[in-house]
Design a protein around this motif. Structure first.
Motif, PDB file in Angstrom:
ATOM      1  N   MET A   1       0.844  -1.185   0.000  1.00  0.00           N
ATOM      2  CA  MET A   1       0.000   0.000   0.000  1.00  0.00           C
ATOM      3  C   MET A   1       0.887   1.244   0.000  1.00  0.00           C
ATOM      4  O   MET A   1       1.818   1.319   0.785  1.00  0.00           O
ATOM      5  CB  MET A   1      -0.908   0.007   1.220  1.00  0.00           C
ATOM      6  N   PRO A   2       0.576   2.215  -0.808  1.00  0.00           N
ATOM      7  CA  PRO A   2       1.432   3.402  -0.899  1.00  0.00           C
ATOM      8  C   PRO A   2       1.430   4.241   0.374  1.00  0.00           C
ATOM      9  O   PRO A   2       2.385   4.961   0.635  1.00  0.00           O
ATOM     10  CB  PRO A   2       0.858   4.175  -2.085  1.00  0.00           C
ATOM     11  N   PHE A   3       0.389   4.165   1.167  1.00  0.00           N
ATOM     12  CA  PHE A   3       0.312   5.001   2.356  1.00  0.00           C
ATOM     13  C   PHE A   3       0.819   4.301   3.610  1.00  0.00           C
ATOM     14  O   PHE A   3       0.900   4.922   4.667  1.00  0.00           O
ATOM     15  CB  PHE A   3      -1.128   5.474   2.576  1.00  0.00           C
ATOM     16  N   LYS A   4       1.152   3.019   3.526  1.00  0.00           N
ATOM     17  CA  LYS A   4       1.579   2.280   4.711  1.00  0.00           C
ATOM     18  C   LYS A   4       2.836   2.884   5.336  1.00  0.00           C
ATOM     19  O   LYS A   4       2.894   3.075   6.546  1.00  0.00           O
ATOM     20  CB  LYS A   4       1.815   0.808   4.377  1.00  0.00           C
ATOM     21  N   ARG A   5       3.843   3.186   4.537  1.00  0.00           N
ATOM     22  CA  ARG A   5       5.074   3.775   5.097  1.00  0.00           C
ATOM     23  C   ARG A   5       4.791   5.107   5.752  1.00  0.00           C
ATOM     24  O   ARG A   5       5.309   5.396   6.826  1.00  0.00           O
ATOM     25  CB  ARG A   5       6.139   3.908   4.019  1.00  0.00           C
ATOM     26  N   PHE A   6       3.938   5.925   5.120  1.00  0.00           N
ATOM     27  CA  PHE A   6       3.584   7.216   5.711  1.00  0.00           C
ATOM     28  C   PHE A   6       2.830   7.012   7.018  1.00  0.00           C
ATOM     29  O   PHE A   6       3.112   7.656   8.020  1.00  0.00           O
ATOM     30  CB  PHE A   6       2.753   8.055   4.731  1.00  0.00           C
ATOM     31  N   LYS A   7       1.854   6.074   7.020  1.00  0.00           N
ATOM     32  CA  LYS A   7       1.091   5.781   8.234  1.00  0.00           C
ATOM     33  C   LYS A   7       2.023   5.290   9.346  1.00  0.00           C
ATOM     34  O   LYS A   7       1.937   5.740  10.491  1.00  0.00           O
ATOM     35  CB  LYS A   7       0.017   4.727   7.960  1.00  0.00           C
ATOM     36  N   ASP A   8       2.938   4.378   9.024  1.00  0.00           N
ATOM     37  CA  ASP A   8       3.880   3.867  10.018  1.00  0.00           C
ATOM     38  C   ASP A   8       4.741   4.992  10.579  1.00  0.00           C
ATOM     39  O   ASP A   8       5.011   5.038  11.780  1.00  0.00           O
ATOM     40  CB  ASP A   8       4.766   2.777   9.411  1.00  0.00           C
ATOM     41  N   TRP A   9       5.182   5.902   9.719  1.00  0.00           N
ATOM     42  CA  TRP A   9       5.995   7.034  10.153  1.00  0.00           C
ATOM     43  C   TRP A   9       5.208   7.927  11.112  1.00  0.00           C
ATOM     44  O   TRP A   9       5.712   8.338  12.152  1.00  0.00           O
ATOM     45  CB  TRP A   9       6.465   7.837   8.926  1.00  0.00           C
ATOM     46  N   VAL A  10       3.944   8.224  10.769  1.00  0.00           N
ATOM     47  CA  VAL A  10       3.092   9.064  11.618  1.00  0.00           C
ATOM     48  C   VAL A  10       2.869   8.385  12.968  1.00  0.00           C
ATOM     49  O   VAL A  10       2.993   9.007  14.026  1.00  0.00           O
ATOM     50  CB  VAL A  10       1.755   9.383  10.923  1.00  0.00           C
ATOM     51  N   VAL A  11       2.539   7.105  12.945  1.00  0.00           N
ATOM     52  CA  VAL A  11       2.298   6.379  14.195  1.00  0.00           C
ATOM     53  C   VAL A  11       3.553   6.394  15.057  1.00  0.00           C
ATOM     54  O   VAL A  11       3.505   6.656  16.257  1.00  0.00           O
ATOM     55  CB  VAL A  11       1.825   4.938  13.909  1.00  0.00           C
ATOM     56  N   TYR A  12       4.723   6.130  14.458  1.00  0.00           N
ATOM     57  CA  TYR A  12       5.979   6.122  15.204  1.00  0.00           C
ATOM     58  C   TYR A  12       6.232   7.486  15.847  1.00  0.00           C
ATOM     59  O   TYR A  12       6.606   7.577  17.007  1.00  0.00           O
ATOM     60  CB  TYR A  12       7.141   5.741  14.285  1.00  0.00           C
ATOM     61  N   ARG A  13       6.042   8.560  15.097  1.00  0.00           N
ATOM     62  CA  ARG A  13       6.291   9.911  15.618  1.00  0.00           C
ATOM     63  C   ARG A  13       5.297  10.309  16.702  1.00  0.00           C
ATOM     64  O   ARG A  13       5.626  11.076  17.591  1.00  0.00           O
ATOM     65  CB  ARG A  13       6.239  10.943  14.481  1.00  0.00           C
TER      66      ARG A  13
END
Length: 140
Positions: A1-13
């Motif tokens: 999914m193209p947004f998974k990395r962005f979602k993971d980054w947001v969750v981590y931050r």
């Protein structure tokens, strides 16, 4: 999914950060508890442990004990998880047994002993006495 990395980054931050400590109530063949004398503590005696690195928790505890004492242990189970502060952390308390090695001093540990419950050395914190008894099922 193209947004998974962005979602993971947001969750981590967005998430709180904490450390993970591994500690062990380790016993010998007689059922005595392994205690270590730490050179940097005001109350120097305590159960073995340390900070987890990017590794399996059981392997982390085995590594910490070996690095600090040259004693080899076998982890037999996870007994308890505790959330603590100063620093924010999760303490994973394991049970285990001695399976080999010969004690050698390190930069962190000056002595070791196998101790019968309630025959504690001077300088073992009250919280650790209670924790050991709880893990061994000996709390009144």
């Amino acid at each position: 999914m193209p947004f998974k990395r962005f979602k993971d980054w947001v969750v981590y931050r967005a998430q709180s950060k904490f450390l993970v400590a591994v500690l062990g109530v380790i016993t010998n063949e007689e059922g005595q508890v392994l205690l270590l004398k730490h050179v940097y503590r005001r109350e120097p005696w305590g159960i073995p442990g340390g900070w987890m690195e990017l590794e399996d928790p059981e392997a982390a505890l085995e590594r910490e004990i070996y690095e600090e004492t040259q004693l080899k242990v076998e982890i037999t189970g996870l007994a308890k998880a505790i959330y603590g502060t100063k620093p924010n952390r999760v303490d994973l308390i394991f049970t285990g047994k001695i399976v080999g090695g010969t004690f050698a001093r390190s930069s962190e540990i000056s002595e070791f002993m196998y101790c019968d419950v309630d025959a504690w050395p001077e300088g073992l914190p009250m919280g650790q006495k209670k924790l050991i008894k709880e893990i061994l099922g000996l709390l009144e």
